[in-house]
Structure formats: C-alpha cells, structure tokens
Design an enzyme around this catalytic site. Sequence first.
Site, short mmCIF file in Angstrom:
data_model
loop_
_atom_site.label_atom_id
_atom_site.label_comp_id
_atom_site.label_asym_id
_atom_site.label_seq_id
_atom_site.Cartn_x
_atom_site.Cartn_y
_atom_site.Cartn_z
N ASP A 17 35.91 46.38 38.34
CA ASP A 17 35.16 45.13 38.24
C ASP A 17 35.69 44.22 39.35
O ASP A 17 36.66 43.49 39.14
CB ASP A 17 35.38 44.51 36.85
N GLU B 31 31.19 47.80 39.04
CA GLU B 31 30.23 46.83 38.48
C GLU B 31 29.54 46.08 39.60
O GLU B 31 30.18 45.56 40.52
CB GLU B 31 30.94 45.85 37.53
N ASP C 149 38.92 41.22 32.73
CA ASP C 149 38.49 42.03 33.88
C ASP C 149 38.75 43.52 33.64
O ASP C 149 37.96 44.37 34.03
CB ASP C 149 39.19 41.55 35.15
#
Lengths: 175, 175
Positions: free
Chosen positions: A7, A67, A139
């Site tokens: 991410d 992501e 995260d």
Amino acid sequence: MRVIGLDPGLRLTGWGVIEVEGCRLRHVANGTLRSDATRDLAQRLVQLKDGMEAVLRDFLPDEAAVEETLANKNPASTLKLGMARGVALLVPALLGLPVTQYLPMIVKKSVVGTGHAKKEQVAMMMQHLLPGAVNLSPDAADALAVAVCHAHNLSTRRSWLAGREDPLIGGRDVR
Amino acid sequence: MRVIGLDPGLRLTGWGVIEVEGCRLRHVANGTLRSDATRDLAQRLVQLKDGMEAVLRDFLPDEAAVEETLANKNPASTLKLGMARGVALLVPALLGLPVTQYLPMIVKKSVVGTGHAKKEQVAMMMQHLLPGAVNLSPDAADALAVAVCHAHNLSTRRSWLAGREDPLIGGRDVR
C-alpha cells in the site's frame, strides 16, 4: 506460493506477506516502511526502495500486488503518491516478480464483501482471516488486504481456467 | 564538472549531459528514452530505469538536475508523471549523485531570460549555447536546458559564496 501486498505512500508504505496454499492463507509478516520527511525527495525514494528491497529479499514472495489508490484532489499530493507507487511497481519488477494493481474498491469487495467497507472493517477482517496478524498498522492492514485480494483473484482464475466458475473479482492489468 | 539534465515523462524522458568549466559550457550528449506503451506499467518503469542507468554509466555526470513539471489537470496523467519523476529522482540518487529540481519557469528564465519562453525558443537557445547540440528532440532540448540552468545556478552560488553578487536564480531543494 507467497504474495506480497503493498500500500504505497511517500511517508508510509504498508507491506504484508502471505502464504497461499490452494484456498488456505497464512500470515507470514507485515510492517510499515517510513521515509524521513526531513530528507530530500530523492533520498526519501531511495529509503522506500531500500526498505522494499530488504522485505523482498527477507521473505522472497513470488508475486506482488499493489493498491492502486485513486488520485488525490491535491495535485501535489497526487505527484508524491505517483512517485511512491512508481517505486512500489518498480522494485518487485526489477527482481522479476509479476506485479498486479488492484483498485481499493476491488480490494474491499474481495476481503469484506462490500466496496465501501471502512478501514477498521478491513483491519478486523485481516486479523480474522490471518490469525498471526495482530496489532496491525492501518497501512499494513491495507497491504495484507491487497495480498489476500490477489490470492482470491488467483484462485478464481484457476477455478475459471478449470471451467468451474466465472471470475468474480477482476485484477486490473498494470498498464 | 558534468551535469545531466532530465525532463521526465512516462512515455518520453529527455536527457542531456553538459560539461561545465567555470562559465564555459560544452555539449556532451543528449537523447530521449522511450517506454513501450504496450508493456505493463511496472515494465515501463523498468525500461526508464534501465535507460537512465545506461546514460549515467556512459557519461558519468557528477550532478543531476530534474525538471519539476507542474501537475497536469488530469489526475491520471499526474500520477504517471509522478511515477516517471520518481524514477528520474531515484536513479541518480542511487548512484550517489546530488539531485536538484527546477521549476520550468526558472529553467526558461535562466536560459532564455523570460519565464514564459516558448519550447522552440528554448531549443534554439540550446543550439546557440551548446554548438554540438543539433537536431534536438523537444524533450532533449528541455533536458539540456535544465542542465544549463543548474550550471548557471552553481556558478551564481559560487559567486555569492565569494561575496560578489546575490544569487538570482534559485534552485528548489528537492523536498
């Protein structure tokens, strides 16, 4: 097979590694990489690259899932997000890993069942699905969710190739 | 001293290397790196990284200057620009080069005398200032202009440190 989820963000980049055996998923490790906001931009990107490389070398995943956060309203933030995402796509690709991007909505739909799930729901679902994953940072939870989404997508693809069902969850080709 | 200028873009990244000896500038080489739009995004970033690395190893510059193009109105383009800029900041930093970013207005003011100069004026001025630089692509001309701007900035800084004049052209710290 091992999957790493990422991410990416310039300040904080979450990562999570899972082991995928058929339909069974196992937590391997997770964490958050930080870049030092007092350093210059080029050095912050070097810090992220070094951190990602160390994680990849420590846990040797076979595939990477990133992501694909949508652009921010603030163009300066979007540029910084682009730089961090660029590093997150580049580093696994340099080590020869296939890299797939997933939109946040697809990740949430895949792991919680709805594309509008809240961050806390994603984190709770990760701790439920991956018993070893405790005290997750937001995260790292998101990164594990991308890895789980990729695992679901892989198993759906395999089922589809075997002619058993249609693919329900689509991973975006990274173009 | 050798300076490389980079004008990053995902599709086309211009580069230009100049030799700086006091106030004298000499053209060394220039070119354009292309990423293959039919490949996936991670592979395109690998292509840009490999291309930049080859140029840096061939021409061994001491410092890098990167054009800090402002965010595009289209957020998706801004993300892609961010990725390419991230690679342009990362690759020279990985090889230990100091990296400075310059806004396009500062580059134009430095090389043409006005912050609103047209692209063709920048290219013409490059061919005038750097006699060896002929048949420049627009991206290579912009890259050489960033390198020249950095050279001006370095010499202004040196003069300023010697107490002779105030710095007129400011390079942005890369934060």
